[in-house]
Motif scaffolding. Structure first.
Motif, PDB file in Angstrom:
ATOM      1  N   PRO A 183       2.763   9.463  -2.113  1.00 36.73           N
ATOM      2  CA  PRO A 183       1.400   9.023  -2.448  1.00 36.73           C
ATOM      3  C   PRO A 183       1.112   9.188  -3.931  1.00 36.73           C
ATOM      4  N   GLU A 184       0.042   8.555  -4.377  1.00 40.00           N
ATOM      5  CA  GLU A 184      -0.385   8.721  -5.763  1.00 40.00           C
ATOM      6  C   GLU A 184      -0.889  10.143  -5.975  1.00 40.00           C
ATOM      7  N   ASN A 185      -0.678  10.647  -7.193  1.00 44.23           N
ATOM      8  CA  ASN A 185      -1.163  11.978  -7.541  1.00 44.23           C
ATOM      9  C   ASN A 185      -2.623  11.885  -7.995  1.00 44.23           C
ATOM     10  N   PRO A 186      -3.580  12.374  -7.216  1.00 43.22           N
ATOM     11  CA  PRO A 186      -4.996  12.209  -7.578  1.00 43.22           C
ATOM     12  C   PRO A 186      -5.442  13.120  -8.711  1.00 43.22           C
ATOM     13  N   ARG A 205       2.983  18.486   1.229  1.00 40.23           N
ATOM     14  CA  ARG A 205       3.974  17.415   1.406  1.00 40.23           C
ATOM     15  C   ARG A 205       4.306  16.758   0.072  1.00 40.23           C
ATOM     16  N   LEU A 243       1.861   6.909   2.738  1.00 39.27           N
ATOM     17  CA  LEU A 243       1.464   8.242   3.163  1.00 39.27           C
ATOM     18  C   LEU A 243       0.190   8.686   2.452  1.00 39.27           C
ATOM     19  N   PRO A 244      -0.730   9.312   3.154  1.00 37.38           N
ATOM     20  CA  PRO A 244      -1.905   9.880   2.488  1.00 37.38           C
ATOM     21  C   PRO A 244      -1.498  11.123   1.702  1.00 37.38           C
ATOM     22  N   PHE A 245      -2.315  11.482   0.733  1.00 31.22           N
ATOM     23  CA  PHE A 245      -1.983  12.635  -0.104  1.00 31.22           C
ATOM     24  C   PHE A 245      -2.198  13.931   0.661  1.00 31.22           C
ATOM     25  N   ASN A 246      -1.191  14.777   0.600  1.00 24.58           N
ATOM     26  CA  ASN A 246      -1.257  16.121   1.154  1.00 24.58           C
ATOM     27  C   ASN A 246      -0.537  17.037   0.166  1.00 24.58           C
ATOM     28  N   PRO A 249       0.829  -1.209   0.000  1.00 25.52           N
ATOM     29  CA  PRO A 249       0.000   0.000   0.000  1.00 25.52           C
ATOM     30  C   PRO A 249       0.864   1.261   0.000  1.00 25.52           C
ATOM     31  N   THR A 250       0.249   2.385  -0.366  1.00 25.29           N
ATOM     32  CA  THR A 250       0.929   3.669  -0.278  1.00 25.29           C
ATOM     33  C   THR A 250       1.060   4.065   1.189  1.00 25.29           C
TER      34      THR A 250
END
Length: 352
Positions: free
Chosen positions: A302-305, A198, A192-195, A189-190
């Protein structure tokens, strides 16, 4: 005699491996199809084949026939080289089509086999004329090679490695120059959550680390500093522009030029200039650290949403193969580069 460089042989081997991976990706669900193993050879014309499929299958094997023909001894008659290269291409295609019988996501096809064989033949004919002149002692490549690259196998392997780096830039799911993401290989899994803030800082660090690493790696394969270091980085930006023009919705050639990428380039270029001034051994150590740092940062990012992929294009057969191939190369490249740097240091420390 053979060609003045072993590069065509390395290219032929690398290209054969890449073809094999692309044709058998994603290597899952292996099971017998229930049909005779070579039933596809005499099958009728398939309904799903398009003109684009045939053209891409032909073009996909042209480079293989070209470099394979160029790799053969110059004393061999041209007709023998053409036959050898064309038959080798056809046998490679036949082997892969046969193995595809065991993959439920693949369909073995005699049309694909014929198109691949034709591509190998065309490449072989081009290779015996243009390829030999390119790679022989009086050819353009050898002249450039003699003036710029370190001699022997290390120079040839370095060229292949840079070629793979450029190929990896066509992977649509990576950040600019951000290679080494192995999470998907192990279904991780990734972390870190997307921020947004960051993510931008991570992107800046990833780009800066990889500008430094790729620049110093390119310098390691050169006899002395030249603009080749800059050319490689510019070509990498060109490949990213090509990917952004084709794999995203809407197409945006400069999609890679984000604030994080701009910051990474602004930081990476001065670091690279400073690194180029260091002694050889220290340069290699800095390059290795930068490769590892870049890979670690990529794996925690994280993935770039905000990216929207052109799924219609990417999910098509040949483009799906290509996407899987570039993803593999992007994932393993930093580790291949580390091995290359280690080989250079080991062989030079032994006086070779």
């Amino acid at each position: 005699m053979r060609s003045a460089t072993q590069l065509p042989r390395y290219l032929a081997l690398a290209y054969a491996l890449l073809i094999g991976y692309a044709c058998l990706h994603p290597f899952s669900g292996w099971q017998p199809s229930g049909l005779p193993l070579f039933d596809f050879v005499g099958a009728p014309w398939p309904k799903y084949i398009t003109a684009l499929d045939i053209v891409l299958n032909v073009l996909g094997f042209v480079p293989f026939g070209f470099v394979l023909a160029a790799a053969q001894p110059a004393r061999w008659p041209r007709w023998a080289v053409v036959v050898l290269a064309a038959v080798t291409g056809a046998l490679l295609s036949f082997s892969l089509e046969t193995v595809q019988n065991y993959l439920p996501t693949r369909v073995a096809s005699n049309v694909d086999l014929g198109a691949n064989a034709l591509g190998g033949l065309i490449g072989a004919v081009l290779g015996v004329f243009a390829g030999r002149r390119l790679f022989d002692a009086d050819g353009w490549w050898h002249q450039w090679y003699s003036r710029r690259l370190i001699h022997g196998h290390l120079g040839d392997v370095g060229v292949v490695l840079i070629g793979l780096w450029l190929l990896a830039q066509l992977s649509p799911k990576t950040l600019l120059f951000g290679l080494g993401d192995i999470r998907s290989f192990f279904d991780l899994p990734t972390p870190l959550p997307f921020n947004p803030e960051r993510f931008m800082r991570l992107e800046t660090a990833i780009v800066a680390a990889n500008v430094l690493a790729v620049g110093l790696l390119t310098r390691s394969m050169l006899q002395r500093f030249s603009l080749t270091v800059i050319v490689v980085l510019v070509l990498g930006l060109g490949m990213r522009t090509l990917a952004a023009s084709n794999f995203y919705v809407p197409p945006r050639p400069l999609l890679w030029l984000t604030p994080g990428a701009i910051g990474g380039l602004a930081a990476g270029v001065p670091l690279l200039i400073a690194g180029l001034l260091l002694p050889r051994l220290i340069r290699h150590m800095v390059a290795a650290v930068a490769l590892l740092a870049g890979a670690v940062l990529v794996n925690i990012a994280p993935e770039n949403p905000y990216l929207v992929f052109n799924q219609t294009l990417i999910n098509q057969g040949h483009f799906l193969n290509f996407s899987g191939l570039t993803h593999l190369v992007a994932g393993v490249w930093p580790f291949l580069a580390l091995g290359y740097l280690s080989a250079i240091n080991l062989l030079r420390s032994n006086g070779r």
